[in-house]
Design an enzyme around this catalytic site. Structure first.
Site, PDB file in Angstrom:
ATOM      1  N   ALA A  71       0.873  -1.169   0.000  1.00 46.73           N
ATOM      2  CA  ALA A  71       0.000   0.000   0.000  1.00 46.73           C
ATOM      3  C   ALA A  71       0.910   1.219   0.000  1.00 46.73           C
ATOM      4  O   ALA A  71       2.078   1.131   0.385  1.00 46.73           O
ATOM      5  CB  ALA A  71      -0.875  -0.016   1.245  1.00 46.73           C
ATOM      6  N   GLY A 117       0.519  -4.874   0.757  1.00 46.76           N
ATOM      7  CA  GLY A 117      -0.658  -4.907  -0.120  1.00 46.76           C
ATOM      8  C   GLY A 117      -0.393  -5.589  -1.455  1.00 46.76           C
ATOM      9  O   GLY A 117      -1.334  -6.070  -2.093  1.00 46.76           O
ATOM     10  N   GLU A 120      -0.816  -9.141  -0.677  1.00 48.23           N
ATOM     11  CA  GLU A 120      -2.251  -9.319  -0.414  1.00 48.23           C
ATOM     12  C   GLU A 120      -3.057  -9.327  -1.718  1.00 48.23           C
ATOM     13  O   GLU A 120      -4.008 -10.089  -1.860  1.00 48.23           O
ATOM     14  CB  GLU A 120      -2.738  -8.215   0.536  1.00 48.23           C
ATOM     15  CG  GLU A 120      -2.172  -8.398   1.942  1.00 48.23           C
ATOM     16  CD  GLU A 120      -2.468  -7.228   2.859  1.00 48.23           C
ATOM     17  OE1 GLU A 120      -2.041  -6.102   2.523  1.00 48.23           O
ATOM     18  OE2 GLU A 120      -3.126  -7.425   3.894  1.00 48.23           O
ATOM     19  N   GLU A 140       4.388  -5.074   7.333  1.00 48.51           N
ATOM     20  CA  GLU A 140       3.651  -3.975   7.972  1.00 48.51           C
ATOM     21  C   GLU A 140       4.105  -3.691   9.399  1.00 48.51           C
ATOM     22  O   GLU A 140       4.076  -2.547   9.849  1.00 48.51           O
ATOM     23  CB  GLU A 140       2.135  -4.277   7.965  1.00 48.51           C
ATOM     24  CG  GLU A 140       1.479  -4.086   6.610  1.00 48.51           C
ATOM     25  CD  GLU A 140       1.566  -5.298   5.698  1.00 48.51           C
ATOM     26  OE1 GLU A 140       2.327  -6.245   5.997  1.00 48.51           O
ATOM     27  OE2 GLU A 140       0.883  -5.302   4.662  1.00 48.51           O
TER      28      GLU A 140
HETATM   29  N1  COA Z   1       4.597   3.207  -0.620  1.00 47.12           N
HETATM   30  C1  COA Z   1       5.000   4.360  -1.177  1.00 47.12           C
HETATM   31  N2  COA Z   1       6.120   4.505  -1.878  1.00 47.12           N
HETATM   32  C2  COA Z   1       6.895   3.418  -2.014  1.00 47.12           C
HETATM   33  C3  COA Z   1       6.569   2.185  -1.460  1.00 47.12           C
HETATM   34  C4  COA Z   1       5.354   2.099  -0.738  1.00 47.12           C
HETATM   35  N3  COA Z   1       4.933   0.957  -0.204  1.00 47.12           N
HETATM   36  N4  COA Z   1       7.543   1.294  -1.746  1.00 47.12           N
HETATM   37  C5  COA Z   1       8.449   1.970  -2.476  1.00 47.12           C
HETATM   38  N5  COA Z   1       8.062   3.256  -2.637  1.00 47.12           N
HETATM   39  C6  COA Z   1       8.759   4.325  -3.361  1.00 47.12           C
HETATM   40  C7  COA Z   1       9.952   4.834  -2.573  1.00 47.12           C
HETATM   41  O1  COA Z   1       9.532   5.793  -1.620  1.00 47.12           O
HETATM   42  C8  COA Z   1      10.764   5.429  -3.690  1.00 47.12           C
HETATM   43  O2  COA Z   1      10.196   6.658  -4.067  1.00 47.12           O
HETATM   44  P1  COA Z   1      11.161   7.970  -4.280  1.00 47.12           P
HETATM   45  O3  COA Z   1      12.085   7.567  -5.402  1.00 47.12           O
HETATM   46  O4  COA Z   1      10.184   9.039  -4.653  1.00 47.12           O
HETATM   47  O5  COA Z   1      11.868   8.170  -2.989  1.00 47.12           O
HETATM   48  C9  COA Z   1      10.541   4.467  -4.845  1.00 47.12           C
HETATM   49  O6  COA Z   1       9.323   3.792  -4.545  1.00 47.12           O
HETATM   50  C10 COA Z   1      11.639   3.433  -4.992  1.00 47.12           C
HETATM   51  O7  COA Z   1      11.762   2.723  -3.772  1.00 47.12           O
HETATM   52  P2  COA Z   1      13.150   2.598  -2.959  1.00 47.12           P
HETATM   53  O8  COA Z   1      12.811   2.362  -1.516  1.00 47.12           O
HETATM   54  O9  COA Z   1      14.024   3.759  -3.254  1.00 47.12           O
HETATM   55  O10 COA Z   1      13.767   1.280  -3.619  1.00 47.12           O
HETATM   56  P3  COA Z   1      14.805   0.282  -2.960  1.00 47.12           P
HETATM   57  O11 COA Z   1      15.301  -0.577  -4.069  1.00 47.12           O
HETATM   58  O12 COA Z   1      15.799   1.009  -2.137  1.00 47.12           O
HETATM   59  O13 COA Z   1      13.927  -0.628  -1.950  1.00 47.12           O
HETATM   60  C11 COA Z   1      12.011  -1.897  -1.228  1.00 47.12           C
HETATM   61  C12 COA Z   1      12.898  -1.470  -2.412  1.00 47.12           C
HETATM   62  C13 COA Z   1      10.819  -2.638  -1.813  1.00 47.12           C
HETATM   63  C14 COA Z   1      12.785  -2.805  -0.292  1.00 47.12           C
HETATM   64  C15 COA Z   1      11.552  -0.625  -0.465  1.00 47.12           C
HETATM   65  O14 COA Z   1      10.997   0.281  -1.392  1.00 47.12           O
HETATM   66  C16 COA Z   1      10.525  -0.878   0.597  1.00 47.12           C
HETATM   67  O15 COA Z   1      10.842  -1.388   1.654  1.00 47.12           O
HETATM   68  N6  COA Z   1       9.241  -0.459   0.337  1.00 47.12           N
HETATM   69  C17 COA Z   1       8.201  -0.538   1.326  1.00 47.12           C
HETATM   70  C18 COA Z   1       7.734  -1.946   1.546  1.00 47.12           C
HETATM   71  C19 COA Z   1       6.645  -1.990   2.596  1.00 47.12           C
HETATM   72  O16 COA Z   1       6.858  -1.760   3.764  1.00 47.12           O
HETATM   73  N7  COA Z   1       5.431  -2.310   2.147  1.00 47.12           N
HETATM   74  C20 COA Z   1       4.302  -2.465   3.011  1.00 47.12           C
HETATM   75  C21 COA Z   1       3.477  -1.246   3.022  1.00 47.12           C
HETATM   76  S1  COA Z   1       2.085  -1.468   4.054  1.00 47.12           S
END
Ligand code: COA
Length: 265
Positions: A71, A117, A120, A140
């Protein structure tokens, strides 16, 4: 991918034969599900479920790094319990439950990260195929939250309570190979094979009787609902098939030693 519905900002859609592709196209945010994307998914899914030309839906995404990274976390800031509850309720009704209870098969083709999400969404689909670079998890609790789009319910049903609680409480990601071993995904393939494998399975399902497929989804889902006797629902759905022309066609084709031509009637 051709975009047949230009009004979408976050999705691409294309029909190939009887398969509707819904492609989440928000690559710069790793296809994170914000409210706008969920609303568009609802519209695209509803259109596909209603369309007589569509037999089944494949959900996939733009890019190879992420299926859906969850999400959209930026929409969590500053919300209270009422807003949080509404977010979960709306999302579940508009997209996740809609997919699970659909009368047409929905396959998730998962590449890269399927987190929160995103996992999910994949779990709400009837079948999951993942590429070997996929990583899956429900992170989460790292944010001070729990899954809110059905993850605490669907993950234990797929992998068992112990493994589900381990994944949810540690927030660890698992590989596609582990996901295949746990039963979280149906098949692991290479990135190149991802869409062909999803299409191969969908095309096989599309040869079967569509009303029987819908009955099978309802009967299987019934067994996982509290207070619903799945065996009763199976008998009702079995009986319902006797009202269809397709049953007559299937039985006649069998006795005539030919392939059936089902019309979904
Ligand atoms: N919601 C909003 N934005 C998200 C996102 C999310 N769940 N997951 C990634 N993004 C965005 C990042 O903020 C970033 O945006 P920016 O370039 O404007 O800063 C872009 O997507 C790229 O992500 P980034 O984190 O820079 O890539 P990464 O390769 O370093 O890491 C992940 C990849 C997937 C490990 C990391 O993005 C992450 O942990 N995301 C969240 C996962 C999460 O907790 N999901 C559950 C949500 S309830």
């Amino acid at each position: 991918m051709k975009n047949y519905n230009m009004s979408f900002q976050n999705l691409l859609t294309e029909n190939k034969g009887r398969i509707a592709y819904i492609v989440i196209n928000r690559e710069s945010k790793l296809n994170a599900l914000n409210k706008a994307t969920l609303a568009e998914l609802h519209t695209a899914l509803t259109d596909a479920f209603k369309s007589p030309e569509v037999g089944g839906i494949i959900i996939t995404v733009a890019g190879q790094k992420a299926f859906v990274a969850g999400a959209d976390i930026s929409e969590f800031a500053g919300g209270d319990a009422a807003a949080g509850g509404e977010l979960a309720r709306q999302g579940q009704a508009l997209v996740f439950d809609l997919i699970e209870n659909a009368g047409k098969p929905v396959i998730a083709a998962i590449n890269g990260f399927a987190l929160g999400g995103g996992l999910e969404l994949a779990m709400a689909c009837h079948i999951r195929i993942a590429s070997d670079n996929a990583k899956m998890g429900l992170p989460e609790v790292t944010l001070g939250l729990i899954p809110g789009y059905g993850g605490t319910q669907r993950l234990p049903r797929l992998v068992g309570k112990g493994k589900a609680l381990e994944m949810i409480m540690t927030a660890d990601m698992i590989t596609a190979g582990e996901a295949a071993r746990y039963g979280l995904i149906n098949h692991m393939v290479t990135m190149e094979e991802l869409l062909p494998k999803a299409e191969e399975i969908m095309n096989k399902i599309l040869l079967r009787a569509p009303l029987a497929i819908a009955s099978a989804i309802r009967a299987v889902n019934a067994g996982q609902k509290d207070g619903v006797n799945g065996f009763e629902v199976e008998m009702e759905e079995f009986a319902r098939c006797f009202n269809t022309k397709d049953l007559k066609e299937g039985v006649t084709a069998f006795s005539e030693k030919r392939k059936p031509g089902f019309k979904g009637e």
